[in-house]
Design an enzyme around this catalytic site. Structure first.
Site, PDB file in Angstrom:
ATOM      1  N   GLU A  93       7.836  -3.206  -5.779  1.00 27.54           N
ATOM      2  CA  GLU A  93       8.731  -2.405  -4.946  1.00 27.54           C
ATOM      3  C   GLU A  93       8.093  -1.023  -4.763  1.00 27.54           C
ATOM      4  OE1 GLU A  93       9.975  -4.299  -7.383  1.00 27.54           O
ATOM      5  OE2 GLU A  93      11.695  -5.425  -6.607  1.00 27.54           O
ATOM      6  N   SER A  94       7.350  -0.857  -3.677  1.00 31.14           N
ATOM      7  CA  SER A  94       6.752   0.430  -3.276  1.00 31.14           C
ATOM      8  C   SER A  94       5.437   0.772  -3.990  1.00 31.14           C
ATOM      9  CB  SER A  94       7.771   1.568  -3.340  1.00 31.14           C
ATOM     10  OG  SER A  94       8.899   1.229  -2.554  1.00 31.14           O
ATOM     11  N   CYS A 108      11.735   1.044  -4.512  1.00 32.56           N
ATOM     12  CA  CYS A 108      12.850   0.765  -3.602  1.00 32.56           C
ATOM     13  C   CYS A 108      13.742  -0.326  -4.188  1.00 32.56           C
ATOM     14  CB  CYS A 108      12.315   0.374  -2.228  1.00 32.56           C
ATOM     15  SG  CYS A 108      11.322  -1.129  -2.251  1.00 32.56           S
ATOM     16  N   SER A 261       3.717  -3.931   2.347  1.00 33.34           N
ATOM     17  CA  SER A 261       3.431  -2.648   1.700  1.00 33.34           C
ATOM     18  C   SER A 261       1.956  -2.346   1.831  1.00 33.34           C
ATOM     19  CB  SER A 261       3.752  -2.707   0.198  1.00 33.34           C
ATOM     20  OG  SER A 261       5.137  -2.680  -0.029  1.00 33.34           O
ATOM     21  N   HIS A 276       5.880   1.135   3.625  1.00 34.15           N
ATOM     22  CA  HIS A 276       6.652   0.012   3.080  1.00 34.15           C
ATOM     23  C   HIS A 276       7.642  -0.439   4.142  1.00 34.15           C
ATOM     24  CE1 HIS A 276       4.825   0.768  -0.777  1.00 34.15           C
ATOM     25  NE2 HIS A 276       5.018   2.058  -0.549  1.00 34.15           N
TER      26      HIS A 276
END
Lengths: 395, 395
Positions: A93-94, A108, A261, A276
């Site tokens: 996530e990111s 995120c 990403s 992203h």
């Protein structure tokens, strides 16, 4: 990546939660289907650094230590590029960026970013002997605050943890700020200065564009039934991401059935941009962040290109910059445009509001909200169901 | 004027209240003696107006109606001057200004300003047929929030009432803003637009200076065992208030044992300044507000003089202005200084922070906080006990 507690977020009833209640109700009515929160939580930490090459600073934090810290945040590393002055990690996530004197972590979804903070600081300060200078936590108002977990369920709880951790590491003067309307698009900042240093002319800044309501032709570019370097590189190419900044080396991954990403390194070995993308129709979002130091013209052109790639229905632009950057962007004639200034996107976008906060000594932070002038009428060509994403084991 | 509930303010626990808890505890420890909250709550309302002399607009609101509305707010009129385009009232707590197209009500202490709002709007709209254009509520963070009563005990409750009343009169899009650190000196705004009108070039603005920690030699000028026009005029003269703006006609009152208020009219019959002084050492405060339209040089000089009269240890300066005023202050060469800009008071004061919020169309609001460069060491020459004030029956 998906977690939908049946109860609301924990924590006490609160002013800002109360003020947002109406907004939440609206968003819940609109989204009966599962949603993904693209909006990132972001921590930036500056450390004192000797400036000597042999002094690794925060780059001395080992991969296994990062794995441990990120596990607490509930995300993992999926790609790593070691650049001249920067380690750039793509996360499930990111992203994470580590320089000798700076760490930036963005996560995120429903990750628990602040859950890893104490372990990170404890390792950096007590085990590696690094000296804290500045800690900055920020995030946009969530699209789906009711799905956030732990302390991220309320500003009060986030600030409470930040205050406690910063105090334990020597700073009792941290403070929280809300830029923008409490019951609308706003941006939250926590700022803690561990040392009084003159940071006027480090030429340090961060520009972040948070884009919502992406049109179908953009969203469709980030769907794929397979995840691989080749697929992700194709997305970087076809979407126009590769053309945002000349010479950028793009490290990209994609998710199935959708999502993207990348971390892109620029030629000086310390500048980057990171993107992203959450392409699901019910919660479409893309973020573009850069720290590149350049003229006002090039920065504005970079912003224009990033926005042109995603053609969002609306976006917010944040800029945190020291006085050196502001003067450099203004230029010798003092006519250079700052990124947040009204009118930059006049042709395609209308600025709704701008908030600015100037600290006493050295920095200013701003956030502007823009809406597209085109009338949005999505043509529903893409699957609208947001489903769990997976990263291929290739990464 | 004094009311000290033994329990805390009503209303739900809240983010901002939570964030302020530490601050409150500090202020309570510092002030075991009774205190007076000088910080004003302020409502500004714009009405549609024909511009014709025969159209009284909001000036048609009768004295008995104002008495009724102000009774709900728990204050009374103690002086009234009818000027060419303006009725200027001094209240038992602060001031009221009424033009055909604008009402400004400021009340300090533990008055219940928002308690009179619905009755005021109901009379103006439903009985006099006035059309609402804009409603703006604002206040600085209180010195003693724990002593506020009713909805003023929490931002949440204030916003809740404002949202409800504005909605009932046709505006559902109002929003609240906090400018400055949540747990420190900040300024709260509520903004509601009832009509979309081009207010860029009305040359409308409001400048407010909220001054704290007045030195003994200043505070002592506003103590007197008797209250009369002569005593109050003497205070205006000796303090230097009469010299702030050339030609101002000052209508002043004083309170026993201490305290002072004035409305001063400037020669155009619509410009004013208004000053309110709380001289008790434990809670010393003075406010200066003006709407005068002038050049940047004159405005900055006016601010300098107002600050020089009160020599505060710290102050906050707010400025709400339309684009016409901003352009006029900038001047043809675009070099004119805006009141909130860093460096205006560099000799004697240091700016701590500046927050700015720009709305889409026409207005911007800003607040800056300043601290004195002199080291504050009050010499305790004045009685420090804050005791109930009375206005002489002469008024």
């Amino acid at each position: 990546m998906y977690d939908f507690p049946t109860q609301g977020p924990p924590g006490m009833a609160s002013d800002i939660k109360q003020l947002m209640r109406e907004e939440r109700r609206d968003s819940q009515e609109d989204s009966q289907e599962p949603t993904f929160e693209g909006t990132e939580k972001r921590i930036e930490i500056d450390f004192v650094w000797s400036g000597e090459k042999a002094d690794l600073g925060a780059r001395a934090i080992s991969r296994s230590m990062w794995d441990k810290i990120l596990a607490l945040c509930e995300c993992t590393i999926v790609s790593h590029k070691a650049l001249k002055r920067l380690d750039a990690y793509i996360l499930s996530e990111s992203s994470l960026f580590v320089c000798a004197d700076k760490i930036i972590i963005k996560t995120c979804g429903t990750t628990l970013l602040l859950q890893g903070l104490r372990t990170l600081l404890d390792h950096a300060v007590n085990e590696l002997g690094l000296e804290l200078e500045w800690l900055f936590y920020s995030r946009k108002s969530f699209l789906f605050p009711e799905f956030q977990r732990g302390v991220h369920g309320s500003l009060e709880d986030e600030v409470s943890v930040l205050r406690e951790v910063c105090k334990d590491f020597g700073c009792s003067t941290g403070n929280a700020y809300v830029l923008g309307p409490l019951n609308g698009d706003h941006w939250i900042m926590w700022n803690a200065d561990f040392k009084e240093v003159d940071s006027n002319y480090r030429y340090d800044h961060n520009l972040d564009i948070m884009m919502y309501d992406l049109p179908d032709d953009v969203r469709s570019k980030f769907f794929s039934s397979s995840a691989s370097g080749t697929v992700a590189d194709g997305m970087s190419e076809e979407s126009g991401i590769c053309d945002i900044y000349p010479g950028a080396v793009v490290d990209a991954i994609n998710f199935t059935p959708c999502g993207y990403s990348c971390n892109a390194s620029l030629d000086d070995g310390e500048s980057f941009f990171t993107i992203h993308v959450t392409p699901e129709e019910s919660c479409s979002y893309a973020s573009f962040e850069t720290n590149v130091r350049c003229s006002s013209e090039i920065l504005v052109e970079t912003i224009r290109r990033a926005v042109a790639v995603f053609k969002p229905g609306r976006f917010s632009l944040t800029h945190v910059a020291d006085n050196g950057i502001i003067k450099e962007l203004r230029g010798k004639d003092n006519l250079g445009i700052l990124p947040y200034e009204h009118g930059v996107f006049d042709t395609d976008y209308k600025v709704k509001a701008t908030s600015t906060y100037r600290w006493e000594l050295d920095y200013q932070a701003s956030v502007s909200s823009y809406v597209s002038r085109r009338s949005l009428s999505p043509s529903k060509t893409v699957s609208t169901i947001a489903s769990p994403r997976t990263v291929s084991s290739e990464y």
